[in-house]
Design a protein around this motif. Structure first.
Motif, PDB file in Angstrom:
ATOM      1  N   PRO A  30      66.402 -64.149  55.759  1.00 53.44           N
ATOM      2  CA  PRO A  30      66.645 -65.383  56.522  1.00 53.44           C
ATOM      3  C   PRO A  30      68.108 -65.683  56.789  1.00 53.44           C
ATOM      4  CG  PRO A  30      65.939 -65.896  54.286  1.00 53.44           C
ATOM      5  CD  PRO A  30      65.745 -64.422  54.465  1.00 53.44           C
ATOM      6  N   PHE A  31      69.001 -65.337  55.855  1.00 54.36           N
ATOM      7  CA  PHE A  31      70.412 -65.658  56.086  1.00 54.36           C
ATOM      8  C   PHE A  31      70.957 -64.868  57.265  1.00 54.36           C
ATOM      9  CE2 PHE A  31      74.965 -65.488  55.643  1.00 54.36           C
ATOM     10  CZ  PHE A  31      75.302 -66.759  55.226  1.00 54.36           C
ATOM     11  N   GLY A  32      70.537 -63.614  57.379  1.00 55.43           N
ATOM     12  CA  GLY A  32      70.996 -62.804  58.500  1.00 55.43           C
ATOM     13  C   GLY A  32      70.600 -63.409  59.829  1.00 55.43           C
ATOM     14  N   LEU A  33      69.344 -63.846  59.944  1.00 54.55           N
ATOM     15  CA  LEU A  33      68.888 -64.475  61.173  1.00 54.55           C
ATOM     16  C   LEU A  33      69.610 -65.803  61.386  1.00 54.55           C
ATOM     17  CD1 LEU A  33      67.059 -64.733  63.624  1.00 54.55           C
ATOM     18  CD2 LEU A  33      65.274 -65.642  62.118  1.00 54.55           C
ATOM     19  N   GLY A  34      69.731 -66.589  60.329  1.00 50.83           N
ATOM     20  CA  GLY A  34      70.376 -67.891  60.456  1.00 50.83           C
ATOM     21  C   GLY A  34      71.813 -67.794  60.909  1.00 50.83           C
ATOM     22  N   SER A  35      72.543 -66.813  60.378  1.00 45.23           N
ATOM     23  CA  SER A  35      73.950 -66.681  60.765  1.00 45.23           C
ATOM     24  C   SER A  35      74.081 -66.314  62.234  1.00 45.23           C
ATOM     25  CB  SER A  35      74.648 -65.645  59.883  1.00 45.23           C
ATOM     26  OG  SER A  35      74.071 -64.360  60.033  1.00 45.23           O
ATOM     27  N   MET A  36      73.159 -65.499  62.747  1.00 43.85           N
ATOM     28  CA  MET A  36      73.198 -65.161  64.164  1.00 43.85           C
ATOM     29  C   MET A  36      72.873 -66.376  65.025  1.00 43.85           C
ATOM     30  SD  MET A  36      74.217 -62.083  64.104  1.00 43.85           S
ATOM     31  CE  MET A  36      75.093 -62.631  62.626  1.00 43.85           C
ATOM     32  N   CYS A  37      71.908 -67.176  64.583  1.00 45.37           N
ATOM     33  CA  CYS A  37      71.561 -68.393  65.328  1.00 45.37           C
ATOM     34  C   CYS A  37      72.737 -69.367  65.357  1.00 45.37           C
ATOM     35  CB  CYS A  37      70.343 -69.068  64.703  1.00 45.37           C
ATOM     36  SG  CYS A  37      68.798 -68.140  64.891  1.00 45.37           S
ATOM     37  N   GLU A  38      73.476 -69.463  64.245  1.00 44.18           N
ATOM     38  CA  GLU A  38      74.596 -70.395  64.175  1.00 44.18           C
ATOM     39  C   GLU A  38      75.666 -70.083  65.210  1.00 44.18           C
ATOM     40  OE1 GLU A  38      75.696 -73.097  62.485  1.00 44.18           O
ATOM     41  OE2 GLU A  38      73.675 -73.390  61.728  1.00 44.18           O
ATOM     42  N   VAL A  39      75.854 -68.805  65.517  1.00 42.78           N
ATOM     43  CA  VAL A  39      76.910 -68.417  66.446  1.00 42.78           C
ATOM     44  C   VAL A  39      76.410 -68.318  67.881  1.00 42.78           C
ATOM     45  CG1 VAL A  39      78.594 -66.599  67.010  1.00 42.78           C
ATOM     46  CG2 VAL A  39      78.179 -67.219  64.630  1.00 42.78           C
ATOM     47  N   TRP A  40      75.224 -67.746  68.079  1.00 36.30           N
ATOM     48  CA  TRP A  40      74.793 -67.382  69.423  1.00 36.30           C
ATOM     49  C   TRP A  40      73.725 -68.302  70.025  1.00 36.30           C
ATOM     50  CZ3 TRP A  40      78.381 -64.201  70.798  1.00 36.30           C
ATOM     51  CH2 TRP A  40      78.899 -63.283  69.892  1.00 36.30           C
ATOM     52  N   ALA A  41      73.138 -69.205  69.244  1.00 38.02           N
ATOM     53  CA  ALA A  41      72.020 -70.007  69.757  1.00 38.02           C
ATOM     54  C   ALA A  41      72.358 -71.481  69.926  1.00 38.02           C
ATOM     55  CB  ALA A  41      70.812 -69.863  68.826  1.00 38.02           C
ATOM     56  N   GLU A  42      73.623 -71.853  69.853  1.00 32.67           N
ATOM     57  CA  GLU A  42      74.001 -73.256  69.946  1.00 32.67           C
ATOM     58  C   GLU A  42      73.874 -73.787  71.376  1.00 32.67           C
ATOM     59  OE1 GLU A  42      75.382 -75.974  67.898  1.00 32.67           O
ATOM     60  OE2 GLU A  42      74.051 -74.757  66.661  1.00 32.67           O
ATOM     61  N   PRO A  43      73.398 -75.032  71.536  1.00 33.41           N
ATOM     62  CA  PRO A  43      73.440 -75.669  72.860  1.00 33.41           C
ATOM     63  C   PRO A  43      74.865 -76.062  73.219  1.00 33.41           C
ATOM     64  CG  PRO A  43      72.703 -77.245  71.228  1.00 33.41           C
ATOM     65  CD  PRO A  43      72.812 -75.916  70.513  1.00 33.41           C
ATOM     66  N   TYR A  44      75.040 -76.558  74.413  1.00 30.57           N
ATOM     67  CA  TYR A  44      76.376 -76.930  74.882  1.00 30.57           C
ATOM     68  C   TYR A  44      76.846 -78.211  74.215  1.00 30.57           C
ATOM     69  CZ  TYR A  44      80.190 -78.088  78.068  1.00 30.57           C
ATOM     70  OH  TYR A  44      81.410 -78.409  78.607  1.00 30.57           O
ATOM     71  N   VAL A 161      85.597 -53.003  53.536  1.00 30.66           N
ATOM     72  CA  VAL A 161      85.962 -53.921  54.616  1.00 30.66           C
ATOM     73  C   VAL A 161      84.830 -54.901  54.872  1.00 30.66           C
ATOM     74  CG1 VAL A 161      87.522 -52.285  55.734  1.00 30.66           C
ATOM     75  CG2 VAL A 161      85.096 -52.288  56.352  1.00 30.66           C
ATOM     76  N   LEU A 162      85.156 -56.000  55.542  1.00 34.03           N
ATOM     77  CA  LEU A 162      84.155 -57.009  55.867  1.00 34.03           C
ATOM     78  C   LEU A 162      83.312 -56.608  57.069  1.00 34.03           C
ATOM     79  CD1 LEU A 162      86.207 -60.305  55.429  1.00 34.03           C
ATOM     80  CD2 LEU A 162      84.584 -59.276  53.831  1.00 34.03           C
ATOM     81  N   TYR A 163      83.944 -55.992  58.047  1.00 38.11           N
ATOM     82  CA  TYR A 163      83.209 -55.525  59.223  1.00 38.11           C
ATOM     83  C   TYR A 163      84.045 -54.470  59.928  1.00 38.11           C
ATOM     84  CZ  TYR A 163      86.185 -59.073  61.470  1.00 38.11           C
ATOM     85  OH  TYR A 163      87.256 -59.844  61.861  1.00 38.11           O
ATOM     86  N   VAL A 164      83.380 -53.701  60.780  1.00 40.90           N
ATOM     87  CA  VAL A 164      84.045 -52.664  61.570  1.00 40.90           C
ATOM     88  C   VAL A 164      83.590 -52.816  63.011  1.00 40.90           C
ATOM     89  CG1 VAL A 164      84.283 -50.193  62.002  1.00 40.90           C
ATOM     90  CG2 VAL A 164      84.190 -51.034  59.650  1.00 40.90           C
ATOM     91  N   HIS A 165      84.540 -52.828  63.922  1.00 34.29           N
ATOM     92  CA  HIS A 165      84.243 -52.858  65.353  1.00 34.29           C
ATOM     93  C   HIS A 165      84.740 -51.552  65.935  1.00 34.29           C
ATOM     94  CE1 HIS A 165      84.419 -55.357  69.347  1.00 34.29           C
ATOM     95  NE2 HIS A 165      83.673 -54.264  69.442  1.00 34.29           N
ATOM     96  N   ASP A 166      83.821 -50.668  66.265  1.00 37.01           N
ATOM     97  CA  ASP A 166      84.149 -49.335  66.768  1.00 37.01           C
ATOM     98  C   ASP A 166      83.471 -49.162  68.120  1.00 37.01           C
ATOM     99  OD1 ASP A 166      84.372 -46.606  67.346  1.00 37.01           O
ATOM    100  OD2 ASP A 166      84.318 -46.031  65.248  1.00 37.01           O
ATOM    101  N   SER A 175      75.701 -60.910  54.348  1.00 31.81           N
ATOM    102  CA  SER A 175      75.838 -62.303  53.940  1.00 31.81           C
ATOM    103  C   SER A 175      76.939 -62.982  54.758  1.00 31.81           C
ATOM    104  CB  SER A 175      76.091 -62.397  52.439  1.00 31.81           C
ATOM    105  OG  SER A 175      74.976 -61.872  51.735  1.00 31.81           O
ATOM    106  N   ALA A 176      77.932 -63.593  54.092  1.00 29.03           N
ATOM    107  CA  ALA A 176      78.944 -64.354  54.816  1.00 29.03           C
ATOM    108  C   ALA A 176      79.739 -63.490  55.790  1.00 29.03           C
ATOM    109  CB  ALA A 176      79.888 -65.027  53.832  1.00 29.03           C
ATOM    110  N   ALA A 177      79.846 -62.191  55.529  1.00 33.52           N
ATOM    111  CA  ALA A 177      80.578 -61.318  56.442  1.00 33.52           C
ATOM    112  C   ALA A 177      79.898 -61.221  57.793  1.00 33.52           C
ATOM    113  CB  ALA A 177      80.731 -59.919  55.831  1.00 33.52           C
ATOM    114  N   GLY A 178      78.595 -61.556  57.863  1.00 32.17           N
ATOM    115  CA  GLY A 178      77.914 -61.600  59.147  1.00 32.17           C
ATOM    116  C   GLY A 178      78.513 -62.657  60.056  1.00 32.17           C
ATOM    117  N   LEU A 179      78.867 -63.797  59.482  1.00 29.66           N
ATOM    118  CA  LEU A 179      79.547 -64.828  60.259  1.00 29.66           C
ATOM    119  C   LEU A 179      80.930 -64.361  60.693  1.00 29.66           C
ATOM    120  CD1 LEU A 179      78.609 -68.067  58.277  1.00 29.66           C
ATOM    121  CD2 LEU A 179      77.808 -67.419  60.556  1.00 29.66           C
ATOM    122  N   ASP A 180      81.642 -63.693  59.790  1.00 28.74           N
ATOM    123  CA  ASP A 180      82.968 -63.176  60.143  1.00 28.74           C
ATOM    124  C   ASP A 180      82.887 -62.217  61.326  1.00 28.74           C
ATOM    125  OD1 ASP A 180      84.480 -64.462  58.048  1.00 28.74           O
ATOM    126  OD2 ASP A 180      83.561 -63.058  56.658  1.00 28.74           O
TER     127      ASP A 180
END
Length: 330
Positions: A30-44, A161-166, A175-180
Motif C-alpha cells: 500500500p505505501f508504494g501505491l500511496g506514494s505514487m498517488c500523492e505525487v501524480w494523482a493530485e487535483p489542481y 543510493v536512494l534512486y537511479v535515473h538512467d 518506502s520513503a525513497a519512492g517519494l524522493d
C-alpha cells in the motif's frame, strides 16, 4: 479526477508527461501505491499552480487485487491503458520474485514506444523481467540487492543510493525513497519550484539527492557537540560564503577529519558534494524565478564564476543553466 486540457496549469501543457499509469499486482504494497498517488494523482490547487495528470491505476485483470496489508484493492483498468501512458509506475508486491509476465510485457512495450518507466522498491524485479535492466544502473531496497544481482547479473546494481535515473528508466530504493524518486521526476519535468511545492504539500523535504546513502550503518556516537542541523541551516543561508571543510569544521568546533566523518554520518554525503548540490538547487530557483544573468547567479550561490556554475550545473542536471532557464522559467 481528470481536468479538461484547457483547465490544466500552464506548465502541464508544455511538458512530456501528462498521462500516468500505476501498475499493481496481487500482493500490492500500500505505501508504494500511496506514494505514487500523492505525487501524480493530485487535483489542481490554484495556490500552487500544480500540474494535473490523467492518472489511472491498472492491473493485469480489472477487479479485485489482493493487498499485502489486510485489505484489497478494486482496480477499474486493465493493461490496455498502458498504451497511452507517458509515465508507467510499477508498485512493489509482497512476492517480488514472481512478477506478472503480463505486467513485464506491458512495461517493455511502453518503454519501446518511448514512455518513461519508474519502478518503486522491489518493482525493479519487474523491470528486470522486462529486459530493461541489462547494462543499466539501477537500485532496489537494500534488503533485496543481492537477489536482484543474482537474478539479473547483467544489471549494474548500486546498493548505496536512494534512486537511479538512467535514461528513461528510474528505480528507487523503496518506502520513503519512492517519494524522493517521484519528486525527482517531477523536478525533471516541471522544474524546482513545482517539485518544492509538491513536497511542501506532502510535508517532506523538497529534495534528497539520489546518490545519498540508503541508510547509515552505525549510529552517530554521543558527544558534547550539537547535531549538524543548525550548521546545515546556516550553510543554506550563506551559500555565497567560503564553505570549504576547514572553514565549516572551525564553525562546528571540530577538527576537519572529525567534521568530515560526522558530516558523512549525518547526511550520507561529503561536505563538498552536499554544498555543491545545494548551490545548484539554489541556482535552479534563481534561474526559474529571476532574469538575472548567469554570472550574477554564480556569485549569489557561491560559485567562483559562471564557468564553474555551468560545469556543476551540467553535471547535476545534464543541461546548461541557459537551457534550464528556457525550459522552466516562470
Amino acid at each position: 479526477m481528470t481536468w479538461p486540457v484547457d483547465f490544466l496549469p500552464h506548465r502541464a501543457q508544455t511538458r512530456r508527461v501528462r498521462n500516468v499509469v500505476v501498475l499493481v499486482q496481487d500482493g500490492a504494497e500500500p505505501f508504494g501505491l500511496g506514494s505514487m498517488c500523492e505525487v501524480w494523482a493530485e487535483p489542481y490547487h490554484p495556490e500552487d499552480d500544480n500540474p494535473v495528470f490523467d492518472f489511472k491505476v491498472a492491473a493485469p485483470r480489472p477487479g479485485r487485487v489482493r493487498g499485502a496489508s489486510g485489505f484489497d484493492l478494486h482496480v477499474e483498468h486493465g493493461l490496455d491503458v498502458v498504451e497511452q501512458a507517458d509515465l508507467v509506475c510499477v508498485c512493489p508486491k509482497r512476492d517480488h520474485l514472481a512478477p506478472s509476465p503480463e505486467v513485464a510485457a506491458a512495461v517493455a512495450a511502453a518503454y519501446e514506444r518511448g514512455a518513461t518507466v519508474f519502478a518503486h522498491c522491489t518493482a525493479a524485479f519487474v523491470l528486470g523481467e522486462a529486459g530493461l535492466l541489462d547494462g543499466r544502473r539501477c537500485t532496489t531496497h537494500w534488503r533485496h540487492v543481492a537477489e536482484l544481482v543474482e537474478r539479473f547479473p547483467a544489471a549494474e546494481v548500486d546498493p548505496d543510493v536512494l534512486y537511479v535515473h538512467d535514461g528513461r528508466v528510474v528505480t528507487g530504493a523503496g518506502s520513503a525513497a519512492g517519494l524522493d524518486a517521484a519528486l525527482h521526476l517531477l523536478r525533471e519535468e516541471f522544474g524546482a519550484a513545482t517539485a518544492a511545492s509538491a513536497a511542501r504539500r506532502m510535508v517532506v523535504p523538497p529534495h534528497r539527492d539520489g546518490g545519498q546513502a540508503q541508510f547509515i550503518a552505525h549510529a552517530v556516537p554521543d558527544c558534547d557537540a550539537e547535531t549538524l542541523g543548525p550548521l546545515l541551516s546556516w550553510i543554506l543561508e550563506n551559500l555565497a560564503a567560503d564553505l570549504d571543510v576547514e572553514s565549516l569544521a572551525r564553525r562546528a568546533l571540530m577538527s576537519p577529519r572529525t567534521f568530515a566523518r560526522r558530516f558523512r554520518a549525518e547526511t550520507g554525503a561529503t561536505p563538498h558534494a552536499w554544498v555543491t548540490r545545494q548551490r545548484v538547487l539554489r541556482a535552479e530557483h534563481l534561474l526559474e524565478r529571476t532574469d538575472r544573468p548567469v554570472e550574477w547567479i554564480a556569485g549569489e550561490v557561491g560559485f567562483a564564476n559562471a564557468a564553474t556554475l555551468r560545469h556543476h550545473f551540467a553535471r547535476v542536471r545534464g543541461v546548461s543553466p541557459q537551457a534550464y532557464r528556457r525550459q522552466f522559467a516562470c
